[in-house]
Design an enzyme around this catalytic site. Sequence first.
Site, PDB file in Angstrom:
ATOM      1  N   LYS A  10       0.832  -1.201   0.000  1.00 36.75           N
ATOM      2  CA  LYS A  10       0.000   0.000   0.000  1.00 36.75           C
ATOM      3  C   LYS A  10       0.867   1.251   0.000  1.00 36.75           C
ATOM      4  CE  LYS A  10      -3.607   2.178   2.859  1.00 36.75           C
ATOM      5  NZ  LYS A  10      -2.936   3.493   2.951  1.00 36.75           N
ATOM      6  N   LYS A  15       7.502   1.091   1.464  1.00 34.95           N
ATOM      7  CA  LYS A  15       8.184   0.300   0.423  1.00 34.95           C
ATOM      8  C   LYS A  15       9.524   0.905   0.043  1.00 34.95           C
ATOM      9  CE  LYS A  15       5.032   0.594  -2.677  1.00 34.95           C
ATOM     10  NZ  LYS A  15       4.268   1.552  -1.850  1.00 34.95           N
ATOM     11  N   LYS A  41       5.650   8.929  -7.481  1.00 31.19           N
ATOM     12  CA  LYS A  41       6.303   9.891  -6.587  1.00 31.19           C
ATOM     13  C   LYS A  41       7.799   9.984  -6.874  1.00 31.19           C
ATOM     14  CE  LYS A  41       5.301   8.328  -2.479  1.00 31.19           C
ATOM     15  NZ  LYS A  41       4.745   7.008  -2.819  1.00 31.19           N
ATOM     16  N   ASP A 126      -1.765  -0.010  -4.157  1.00 30.28           N
ATOM     17  CA  ASP A 126      -3.070   0.292  -3.575  1.00 30.28           C
ATOM     18  C   ASP A 126      -4.194  -0.306  -4.422  1.00 30.28           C
ATOM     19  OD1 ASP A 126      -1.189   2.615  -2.747  1.00 30.28           O
ATOM     20  OD2 ASP A 126      -2.855   2.730  -1.344  1.00 30.28           O
TER      21      ASP A 126
END
Length: 263
Positions: A10, A15, A41, A126
């Site tokens: 998620k 991570k 990101k 997700d």
Amino acid sequence: MAKQIAIYGKGGIGKSSTASNVAAACADEGYRVTIIGCDPKSDSSITLLRGRRIPTIMDLMRQGVDIREEDIVFDGYKGVKCVEIGGPEPGIGCAGRGIIVAISLLKKTSKAIEDTDLVIYDVPGDIVCGGFVAPVKKGLVSEAYVLTSGEYMPLYAANNICKGLSRLEMPLNGVICNSRGAPNEEAIVSEFAKEIGSQLLAFIPKDVLVQTCEREGFSVVEKEPGSAIAAVYRKLARSIMTKSDARVPEPLDDARLRELTKI
């Protein structure tokens, strides 16, 4: 042949912290490592580059740049090869499909995937869309790991990822718990791993040192190599490099998932 692993989980579960610290720990032991950030990101490699944010392949492709290896592959801590895929502009395109296009370009311009001992794909999970499982379908990943905590929503996301892996008949090599400090967290995640047919590979305790080092642009393995939390990442790295057994996961139904969080 290089180990090619994907770390799924998620968003916000840790991570990138885990991937970068594992990369640093493996580099410390003499392994040639490449880390490929697949999150829009584009922050998977930042703590291996002392806080430097590197250009993403997808940004350069949109700009029409004639991309060379030095534009997209950067040497980080102890020679770790750092690559960021990036993502599409918000509301336009599929980040998952972009991963495949970008990796194809990477392979044409660089040997970063071939000339290495370990390739780490840091993959958001997700929503397990067809694009995000494409690295598995395309044979880019040979080992999968799921990162979670002991709370319901991260476990729900982890279970969803296992559903995707199961449909692809992709073995799961282990579950990693990145602690949020929830009650009975290690026991909950350990039982989850057992019931899906896997095992808890590592329990990473909540430690403010991780965030402190990240704010300064470092992994804990580099900045605080003698710390207890660095030792946890080193142990996980050794487990990943030596692990060979895996099973296709058997995801749980939602009722059982909710029961688990009440242990």
